[in-house]
Design an enzyme around this catalytic site. Structure first.
Site, short mmCIF file in Angstrom:
data_model
loop_
_atom_site.label_atom_id
_atom_site.label_comp_id
_atom_site.label_asym_id
_atom_site.label_seq_id
_atom_site.Cartn_x
_atom_site.Cartn_y
_atom_site.Cartn_z
N ASN A 157 0.81 -1.24 0.00
CA ASN A 157 0.00 0.00 0.00
C ASN A 157 0.84 1.28 0.00
O ASN A 157 0.39 2.31 -0.49
CB ASN A 157 -1.04 -0.01 1.13
CG ASN A 157 -0.45 -0.16 2.50
OD1 ASN A 157 0.73 -0.50 2.63
ND2 ASN A 157 -1.23 0.09 3.51
N GLU A 256 4.58 -3.73 12.49
CA GLU A 256 3.53 -2.72 12.24
C GLU A 256 2.38 -3.48 11.61
O GLU A 256 2.43 -3.81 10.43
CB GLU A 256 4.02 -1.66 11.25
CG GLU A 256 5.15 -0.80 11.74
CD GLU A 256 4.70 0.22 12.77
OE1 GLU A 256 3.49 0.31 13.05
OE2 GLU A 256 5.57 0.91 13.31
N CYS A 290 -3.39 1.35 6.93
CA CYS A 290 -3.72 0.74 8.23
C CYS A 290 -4.12 1.81 9.25
O CYS A 290 -4.51 1.48 10.36
CB CYS A 290 -2.55 -0.10 8.74
SG CYS A 290 -1.00 0.76 8.61
N GLU A 464 8.26 3.40 14.50
CA GLU A 464 9.08 3.77 13.33
C GLU A 464 9.07 5.29 13.20
O GLU A 464 8.09 5.94 13.53
CB GLU A 464 8.53 3.10 12.08
CG GLU A 464 8.71 1.59 12.14
CD GLU A 464 8.46 0.87 10.83
OE1 GLU A 464 9.23 -0.04 10.49
OE2 GLU A 464 7.49 1.21 10.14
#
Ligand code: ADP
Length: 484
Positions: A157, A256, A290, A464
């Site tokens: 994505n 993640e 997400c 991150e």
């Protein structure tokens, strides 16, 4: 595809600064989701090439870790400049393989490059500690060192930024990397690799393995004894399995995973702000992130006003191929995604929800879906529990603040959340009560290289970006100096 730098279009894996085919010449197709056309075929690598890459990265680690932080930073800075200079080509490549509108692709290149820049700067600030001693004859010192070879797997994505978000902190810290991009979007990853070679990274610091057999490559990456750290972005189910595989060699992991973001509009919200925020959060990348608002909770008193404005905005979204001017919603990634949305929407309607905007496949093509609003949703419906990952807004009505918080936290996920209010006390109260790693307050788009991105609960482990991001790639070493 016509690029101004045709070399950015690569179709082999990148190992030890060389372009490598699968041994027997096997390849897999990369297609354009807007048209179904095959763009090119890419090397379909196996565990053998993956092991080769891990060995190259292991050798390179001994060279790369010995460079000063300033030297590493300078090469990263060159890479950052090259990525920025190639922005138009990279965006076209991304739109062609992933589908997102060109303007969004350009935005992602800027965002993706910002991680290279940020961590080139952070490389020089990996400080240790001197700790006050409890005994006079000794001293306590802490140093930080690169953890070693990093293996990473990224999704389709965000074909560039999910990669730079992992590689940049790793190489800034002095680690070397073997990364497998998603099989749907390997071309952006290979273009990044091409530019990394131009920037002057030593052989083996960055390696990219392309394959459409994720499970077999993943197994090598997670079980190989020379890999010290594993970083993954993708679905929760796959993440859990990979974490389990990492247990055999006790690798440090960063995950993640999925999200189920609530977006709450309180009756004291600025409606324009809420509509703009919800729209941006929900429909970016056709709803395939997400952190997309998965559940939109609207308080009773302002419900009608919000919905009226929101519908207007959603109805005016332009759907089409990402390379066409003005397009805001591109195709979904594959047929499975279209099937999932149809299943979720129909299940909700069967349980009493009402489609009030869109609701069907879009005539632009097989993988296009109309921007949709489903009202009257409740916590029993599958779309309140699963990631929708498409251009569908699920709207829920609520009465009190306490109820909104309870609904919002009623999920095993904990990545992003959003709410809109003009009341300062409520803003603090609700922000503290939400069990999410990220809270957008009067804002629907929250990602920045400077800020920590990551989830609580089953949304993941680690952060991150930001000053925290590099910590995932260093070991803390305690030196005890005795006999003073
Ligand atoms: P998505 O729904 O976003 O495709 P996935 O978790 O399936 O989420 O994919 C994210 C990344 O994980 C991709 O690079 C994909 O190839 C990879 N992947 C999928 N299944 C596995 C697996 N069994 N082992 C290792 N990697 C996997």
């Amino acid at each position: 595809m016509r690029l101004s730098q045709q070399n950015l279009l690569q179709n082999k894996s990148f190992i030890n600064n060389e372009w490598v085919s699968e041994q027997s010449g096997k390849t897999f197709e990369v297609t354009n989701p807007a048209t179904g056309d095959v763009i090119t075929r890419v090397a379909n690598c196996t565990p053998k090439e993956t092991e080769q890459a891990i060995e190259a990265a292991t050798k390179a680690f001994e060279v790369w870790r010995k460079k000063t932080a300033k030297e590493r930073s300078a090469i990263m800075r060159k890479w950052f400049n090259l990525v920025n200079d190639s922005r138009n080509d990279l965006a076209l490549l991304m739109t062609t393989e992933q589908g997102k509108p060109l303007a969004e692709a350009k935005g992602e290149i800027t965002y993706g490059a910002s991680f290279i820049e940020w961590f080139a700067e952070e490389a020089r600030r990996v400080y240790g500690d001197v700790i006050p001693t409890p005994l006079n004859d000794r001293r306590i010192v802490v140093i930080k060192q690169p953890i070693g070879v990093v293996a990473a797997i990224t999704p389709w994505n965000f074909p560039i930024s999910m990669i730079t978000r992992k590689i940049s902190p790793a190489i800034a810290a002095g680690c070397t990397v073997v990364l497998k991009p998603a099989a749907q979007t390997p071309l952006s990853a290979l273009a990044l690799a091409y530019l990394s070679k131009e920037a002057g990274f030593p052989d083996g610091v960055i390696n990219i393995i392309t394959s459409d057999n994720a499970a077999e490559i993943g197994k090598v990456m997670t079980e190989h004894p020379l890999v010290q750290k594993f970083s993954f972005t993708g679905s929760t189910g796959v993440g859990k399995m990979l974490m389990q595989q990492c247990a055999s060699t006790v690798k440090k992991v960063s995950l993640e995973l999925g999200g189920n973001a609530p977006l709450i509009v309180f009756d004291d919200a600025n409606i324009q702000q809420a509509v703009k925020g919800a729209l941006a959060s929900k429909y970016r990348n056709a709803g395939q992130t997400c952190v997309c608002a998965n559940r939109i909770y609207v308080q009773d008193q302002i419900y009608n006003q919000f919905i009226q404005e929101y519908k207007k905005a959603v109805t005016s979204l332009k759907v089409g191929e990402g390379t066409q001017p003005g397009v805001e919603i591109g195709p979904l990634i594959d047929e499975k995604a279209i099937e999932k949305i149809n299943r979720l929407v129909h299940e909700a309607v069967g349980k009493g929800a009402e489609i009030t905007t869109g609701g069907n496949n879009h005539m632009a093509g097989k993988l296009f879906f109309q921007p949709t609003i489903v009202e009257n949703c409740n916590q029993e419906m599958a779309l309140s529990k699963e990631e929708i990952f498409g251009p569908v807004s699920a709207i829920y009505k609520f009465d009190t603040e306490e109820e909104a918080i309870r609904f919002a936290n009623d999920t095993e996920y904990g990545l992003a959340s959003y709410f809109f209010t003009q009341n300062l006390a409520r803003a603090w109260r609700v922000a503290e009560a939400l069990d999410y790693g990220i809270v957008g307050i009067n804002e629907g788009v929250v990602s920045h290289a400077e800020a920590p991105f990551g989830g609580m609960k089953e949304s993941g482990i680690g952060r991150e970006g930001s000053k925290y991001g590099i910590e995932e790639y260093v070991e803390i070493k305690y030196l005890c100096l005795g006999g003073m």
